[in-house]
Motif scaffolding. Structure first.
Motif, PDB file in Angstrom:
ATOM      1  N   HIS A   1      27.811  46.649 138.499  1.00 56.08           N
ATOM      2  CA  HIS A   1      26.998  47.155 139.602  1.00 56.08           C
ATOM      3  C   HIS A   1      26.029  46.069 140.083  1.00 56.08           C
ATOM      4  O   HIS A   1      25.658  45.184 139.323  1.00 56.08           O
ATOM      5  N   GLY A   2      25.609  46.189 141.345  1.00 60.85           N
ATOM      6  CA  GLY A   2      24.558  45.324 141.827  1.00 60.85           C
ATOM      7  C   GLY A   2      25.001  44.402 142.947  1.00 60.85           C
ATOM      8  O   GLY A   2      26.190  44.274 143.254  1.00 60.85           O
ATOM      9  N   PRO A   3      24.037  43.727 143.588  1.00 63.08           N
ATOM     10  CA  PRO A   3      24.342  42.848 144.733  1.00 63.08           C
ATOM     11  C   PRO A   3      25.151  41.627 144.324  1.00 63.08           C
ATOM     12  O   PRO A   3      25.118  41.183 143.182  1.00 63.08           O
ATOM     13  N   GLN A   4      25.890  41.105 145.311  1.00 64.63           N
ATOM     14  CA  GLN A   4      26.698  39.907 145.109  1.00 64.63           C
ATOM     15  C   GLN A   4      26.499  38.945 146.270  1.00 64.63           C
ATOM     16  O   GLN A   4      26.431  39.361 147.427  1.00 64.63           O
ATOM     17  N   SER A   5      26.410  37.658 145.948  1.00 70.33           N
ATOM     18  CA  SER A   5      26.373  36.615 146.965  1.00 70.33           C
ATOM     19  C   SER A   5      27.652  35.796 146.977  1.00 70.33           C
ATOM     20  O   SER A   5      27.947  35.115 147.953  1.00 70.33           O
ATOM     21  N   TRP A   6      28.385  35.844 145.853  1.00 72.86           N
ATOM     22  CA  TRP A   6      29.574  35.012 145.690  1.00 72.86           C
ATOM     23  C   TRP A   6      30.701  35.813 145.064  1.00 72.86           C
ATOM     24  O   TRP A   6      30.457  36.739 144.291  1.00 72.86           O
ATOM     25  N   LEU A   7      31.927  35.429 145.399  1.00 75.08           N
ATOM     26  CA  LEU A   7      33.106  35.925 144.708  1.00 75.08           C
ATOM     27  C   LEU A   7      33.865  34.731 144.157  1.00 75.08           C
ATOM     28  O   LEU A   7      34.001  33.699 144.837  1.00 75.08           O
ATOM     29  N   VAL A   8      34.328  34.859 142.913  1.00 72.16           N
ATOM     30  CA  VAL A   8      35.132  33.807 142.289  1.00 72.16           C
ATOM     31  C   VAL A   8      36.593  34.129 142.556  1.00 72.16           C
ATOM     32  O   VAL A   8      37.080  35.195 142.183  1.00 72.16           O
ATOM     33  N   ASP A   9      37.290  33.216 143.213  1.00 71.01           N
ATOM     34  CA  ASP A   9      38.660  33.458 143.638  1.00 71.01           C
ATOM     35  C   ASP A   9      39.565  33.769 142.446  1.00 71.01           C
ATOM     36  O   ASP A   9      39.529  33.079 141.419  1.00 71.01           O
ATOM     37  N   ASN A  10      40.368  34.847 142.583  1.00 68.24           N
ATOM     38  CA  ASN A  10      41.400  35.233 141.616  1.00 68.24           C
ATOM     39  C   ASN A  10      40.856  35.702 140.276  1.00 68.24           C
ATOM     40  O   ASN A  10      41.625  35.872 139.328  1.00 68.24           O
ATOM     41  N   ALA A  11      39.560  35.908 140.157  1.00 70.58           N
ATOM     42  CA  ALA A  11      38.990  36.382 138.896  1.00 70.58           C
ATOM     43  C   ALA A  11      39.144  37.899 138.795  1.00 70.58           C
ATOM     44  O   ALA A  11      38.856  38.627 139.748  1.00 70.58           O
ATOM     45  N   GLY A  12      39.576  38.372 137.639  1.00 66.51           N
ATOM     46  CA  GLY A  12      39.755  39.797 137.444  1.00 66.51           C
ATOM     47  C   GLY A  12      38.449  40.560 137.368  1.00 66.51           C
ATOM     48  O   GLY A  12      38.401  41.746 137.650  1.00 66.51           O
ATOM     49  N   VAL A  13      37.368  39.871 136.982  1.00 63.26           N
ATOM     50  CA  VAL A  13      36.050  40.496 136.873  1.00 63.26           C
ATOM     51  C   VAL A  13      35.048  39.654 137.648  1.00 63.26           C
ATOM     52  O   VAL A  13      34.940  38.440 137.425  1.00 63.26           O
ATOM     53  N   GLN A  14      34.341  40.283 138.571  1.00 62.37           N
ATOM     54  CA  GLN A  14      33.318  39.598 139.346  1.00 62.37           C
ATOM     55  C   GLN A  14      31.936  39.937 138.784  1.00 62.37           C
ATOM     56  O   GLN A  14      31.737  40.993 138.186  1.00 62.37           O
ATOM     57  N   ALA A  15      30.996  39.038 138.979  1.00 60.19           N
ATOM     58  CA  ALA A  15      29.648  39.240 138.462  1.00 60.19           C
ATOM     59  C   ALA A  15      28.738  39.835 139.532  1.00 60.19           C
ATOM     60  O   ALA A  15      29.000  39.708 140.733  1.00 60.19           O
ATOM     61  N   HIS A  16      27.662  40.472 139.075  1.00 60.52           N
ATOM     62  CA  HIS A  16      26.656  41.063 139.951  1.00 60.52           C
ATOM     63  C   HIS A  16      25.280  40.602 139.500  1.00 60.52           C
ATOM     64  O   HIS A  16      25.076  40.271 138.328  1.00 60.52           O
ATOM     65  N   ASP A  17      24.341  40.589 140.422  1.00 61.48           N
ATOM     66  CA  ASP A  17      22.945  40.345 140.064  1.00 61.48           C
ATOM     67  C   ASP A  17      22.276  41.665 139.682  1.00 61.48           C
ATOM     68  O   ASP A  17      22.621  42.720 140.211  1.00 61.48           O
ATOM     69  N   VAL A  18      21.322  41.574 138.764  1.00 59.84           N
ATOM     70  CA  VAL A  18      20.538  42.751 138.361  1.00 59.84           C
ATOM     71  C   VAL A  18      19.065  42.397 138.593  1.00 59.84           C
ATOM     72  O   VAL A  18      18.358  41.972 137.664  1.00 59.84           O
ATOM     73  N   PRO A  19      18.592  42.525 139.823  1.00 63.06           N
ATOM     74  CA  PRO A  19      17.250  42.024 140.165  1.00 63.06           C
ATOM     75  C   PRO A  19      16.131  42.592 139.320  1.00 63.06           C
ATOM     76  O   PRO A  19      15.179  41.887 138.971  1.00 63.06           O
ATOM     77  N   ILE A  20      16.215  43.879 138.946  1.00 68.42           N
ATOM     78  CA  ILE A  20      15.120  44.515 138.215  1.00 68.42           C
ATOM     79  C   ILE A  20      14.916  43.896 136.834  1.00 68.42           C
ATOM     80  O   ILE A  20      13.852  44.026 136.233  1.00 68.42           O
ATOM     81  N   ALA A  21      15.929  43.194 136.321  1.00 68.59           N
ATOM     82  CA  ALA A  21      15.858  42.635 134.965  1.00 68.59           C
ATOM     83  C   ALA A  21      15.583  41.137 134.949  1.00 68.59           C
ATOM     84  O   ALA A  21      15.708  40.492 133.906  1.00 68.59           O
ATOM     85  N   ALA A  22      15.198  40.567 136.084  1.00 67.85           N
ATOM     86  CA  ALA A  22      15.011  39.114 136.147  1.00 67.85           C
ATOM     87  C   ALA A  22      13.959  38.616 135.165  1.00 67.85           C
ATOM     88  O   ALA A  22      14.173  37.611 134.468  1.00 67.85           O
TER      89      ALA A  22
END
Length: 277
Positions: A181-202
């Motif tokens: 869950h969470g906002p994304q600025s980037w996608l990694v091509d062909n990756a099965g799992v994408q990452a999200h930012d968790v701003p509240i936990a910075a």
């Protein structure tokens, strides 16, 4: 640790013990887990004297999640799996909180054909890191004794049991949301799992929760890339740099162009334009 946190933490509550918990948690998560383990040992995103590296890695070990070699192996295995077009549910966090929490906090995934693992020179053959790998659990004992001599059982309960249980559980919790869950600025091509930012936990993660940025630029010592993205771990590295204790600090501005990523936010597009020669 969890039982000790629930039982002893309630029995021996005091505000000074809570202050010790907060201070030790902040110091070890920043200097140890974020900077020592992740940004230095795993990604080599900056250089520093060997004595300082070992000190930071020791601080990471006393966070209480594992030894340095186990941490690198776990991290590299997870990264490798998430970059594949298909990734096992255990490493992709595809189930609900209760099941995923049980899996990741109490179970181990064993591959039939695991990827190779080489921590690299100066790590796998380092006698101090081998010592930490064998004894990382025992390092809570001298910390507990020191806390007992100064503040008694309340400081031990909160400075060891509550701290270790909280850090371990929080690490899984943030990892769960950073891959689901969470906002994304980037996608990694062909990756099965994408990452999200968790701003509240910075702040509590010392900048580690800008995980989408980290997947895009894993070799960067800086995870908070845009204005307003707090990154205490990177600020600590900058302090070391000012003191002459860190150098060759890598950021997207001085790293080679990263292929295989796609900008999907206005901030990311603007950053890509700024990085172009």
């Amino acid at each position: 640790m969890l039982i000790g946190a629930l039982v002893l933490g309630s029995m021996y509550f005091s505000w000074s013990a809570v202050a010790v918990f907060l201070a030790l948690t902040a110091v070890t998560l920043c200097t140890g887990h974020s900077v020592g383990f992740h940004r230095r040992l795993v990604h080599r995103s900056f250089k520093c004297p060997k004595w300082l590296e070992r000190t930071l890695v020791w601080s990471g070990a006393i966070v209480g999640m594992g030894g340095p070699l186990w941490t690198i192996r776990t991290h590299d295995t997870r990264d490798w799996a998430q970059r594949q077009p298909q990734c096992h549910d255990f490493l992709a966090h595809r189930h609900g909180l209760l099941k995923d929490g049980w899996w990741n906090l109490h179970c181990r995934l064993i591959f039939d054909n695991p990827p190779g693992f080489d921590p690299g020179p100066g790590i796998g053959d380092d006698p101090f890191y081998r010592f930490l790998e064998r004894t990382w659990m025992l390092h809570q004992i001298p910390i507990g004794l020191a806390l007992y001599l100064v503040g008694g059982m309340p400081w031990v309960a909160w400075g060891v049991f509550v701290r270790v249980a909280s850090c371990t559980t929080m690490h899984w919790f943030i990892s769960y949301f950073a891959h689901t869950h969470g906002p994304q600025s980037w996608l990694v091509d062909n990756a099965g799992v994408q990452a999200h930012d968790v701003p509240i936990a910075a702040i509590p993660t010392m900048g580690e929760s800008w995980h989408n940025n980290h997947h895009a630029f894993p070799a960067s010592a800086r995870h908070g890339l845009y204005p307003g993205q707090a990154d205490p771990g990177y600020r600590f590295i900058q302090l070391l740099e000012v003191l002459g204790l860190a150098w060759d600090v890598q950021t997207p501005a001085n790293l080679p162009p990263r292929p295989g990523i796609t900008a999907v936010s206005a901030d990311a597009v603007k950053m890509l334009h700024a990085l172009k020669p």
